[in-house]
Design an enzyme around this catalytic site. Structure first.
Site, mmCIF file in Angstrom:
data_model
loop_
_atom_site.group_PDB
_atom_site.id
_atom_site.type_symbol
_atom_site.label_atom_id
_atom_site.label_comp_id
_atom_site.label_asym_id
_atom_site.label_seq_id
_atom_site.Cartn_x
_atom_site.Cartn_y
_atom_site.Cartn_z
ATOM 1 N N ASP A 1 0.861 -1.173 0.000
ATOM 2 C CA ASP A 1 0.000 0.000 0.000
ATOM 3 C C ASP A 1 0.906 1.233 0.000
ATOM 4 O O ASP A 1 2.123 1.113 -0.143
ATOM 5 C CB ASP A 1 -0.995 -0.037 1.174
ATOM 6 C CG ASP A 1 -0.370 0.270 2.529
ATOM 7 O OD1 ASP A 1 0.871 0.437 2.629
ATOM 8 O OD2 ASP A 1 -1.125 0.336 3.507
ATOM 9 N N CYS B 1 3.127 -2.837 4.074
ATOM 10 C CA CYS B 1 2.308 -1.670 4.390
ATOM 11 C C CYS B 1 3.078 -0.864 5.423
ATOM 12 O O CYS B 1 4.259 -1.123 5.648
ATOM 13 C CB CYS B 1 0.900 -2.064 4.857
ATOM 14 S SG CYS B 1 0.771 -2.851 6.472
ATOM 15 N N THR C 1 3.096 -0.719 8.759
ATOM 16 C CA THR C 1 3.646 -1.535 9.842
ATOM 17 C C THR C 1 3.804 -3.001 9.466
ATOM 18 O O THR C 1 4.478 -3.746 10.168
ATOM 19 C CB THR C 1 2.734 -1.493 11.084
ATOM 20 O OG1 THR C 1 1.461 -2.053 10.729
ATOM 21 C CG2 THR C 1 2.571 -0.082 11.611
ATOM 22 N N HIS D 1 9.650 -23.550 9.711
ATOM 23 C CA HIS D 1 8.595 -24.214 10.471
ATOM 24 C C HIS D 1 7.200 -24.003 9.918
ATOM 25 O O HIS D 1 6.337 -24.876 10.070
ATOM 26 C CB HIS D 1 8.625 -23.751 11.922
ATOM 27 C CG HIS D 1 9.838 -24.214 12.655
ATOM 28 N ND1 HIS D 1 9.970 -24.059 14.013
ATOM 29 C CD2 HIS D 1 10.985 -24.821 12.238
ATOM 30 C CE1 HIS D 1 11.127 -24.560 14.409
ATOM 31 N NE2 HIS D 1 11.770 -25.015 13.342
ATOM 32 N N HIS E 1 6.356 -30.293 11.130
ATOM 33 C CA HIS E 1 5.804 -29.000 10.730
ATOM 34 C C HIS E 1 4.762 -29.160 9.629
ATOM 35 O O HIS E 1 3.813 -28.382 9.555
ATOM 36 C CB HIS E 1 6.923 -28.057 10.296
ATOM 37 C CG HIS E 1 7.994 -27.915 11.326
ATOM 38 N ND1 HIS E 1 7.766 -27.356 12.561
ATOM 39 C CD2 HIS E 1 9.290 -28.298 11.327
ATOM 40 C CE1 HIS E 1 8.879 -27.379 13.272
ATOM 41 N NE2 HIS E 1 9.823 -27.949 12.542
#
Length: 145
Positions: free
Chosen positions: A7, A64, A66, A97, A132
């Site tokens: 963004d 974005c 954060t 993992h 996993h």
């Protein structure tokens, strides 16, 4: 091939990561956004997620401000395992993992050189499988409910 998108809050870092990918010889396709004009992160995550779902790309990078909003939006798409990483260890572990097929970064909180290290580590790390794999299958089962 890597699908990359952002963004407006991630635009500047995306442009730096694209140059870095060019330098290390990684193929990518830019799914936008293409400026710092305000856009909504769910709309920006969707084309990258669709590229992975339809196998146009095998992995993605989303950015974005954060990394939080775009990672939440990405994880709403079936088959997507998007991980927000702000350090190299998390980038390694999410591939080993969780076999994360998208890495998310915060353009306003992650420095350029650290972002390069995170991306490089994630790209170089292999999924361990084994126990996993069973955990990822449980995630797929939840998605189908």
């Amino acid at each position: 091939m890597i699908a990359i998108g952002c963004d407006h809050g991630g635009f500047e870092l995306k442009e730096h990561i694209k140059k870095h990918l060019d330098e290390i010889g990684e193929e990518y396709k830019d799914y936008g956004t293409y400026s710092e004009e305000s856009v909504d992160y769910p709309d920006c995550a969707a084309p990258v997620c669709r590229a992975i779902q339809d196998k146009t790309a095998d992995k993605g990078i989303l950015i974005c401000g954060t990394g939080i909003g775009i990672s939440i939006a990405a994880n709403k798409h079936k088959g997507i395992r998007a991980a927000l990483c702000s350090d190299v260890y998390s980038a390694k572990m999410t591939k080993q993992h969780n076999n994360a097929n998208i890495i998310c970064l915060g353009g306003r909180v992650t420095g350029r050189e650290l972002a390069f290290m995170i991306v490089d580590t994630w790209l170089a790390t292999e999924f361990e499988g084994g126990r996993h794999e069973a955990r990822i299958e449980k995630i797929h089962k939840i998605e189908s409910e």
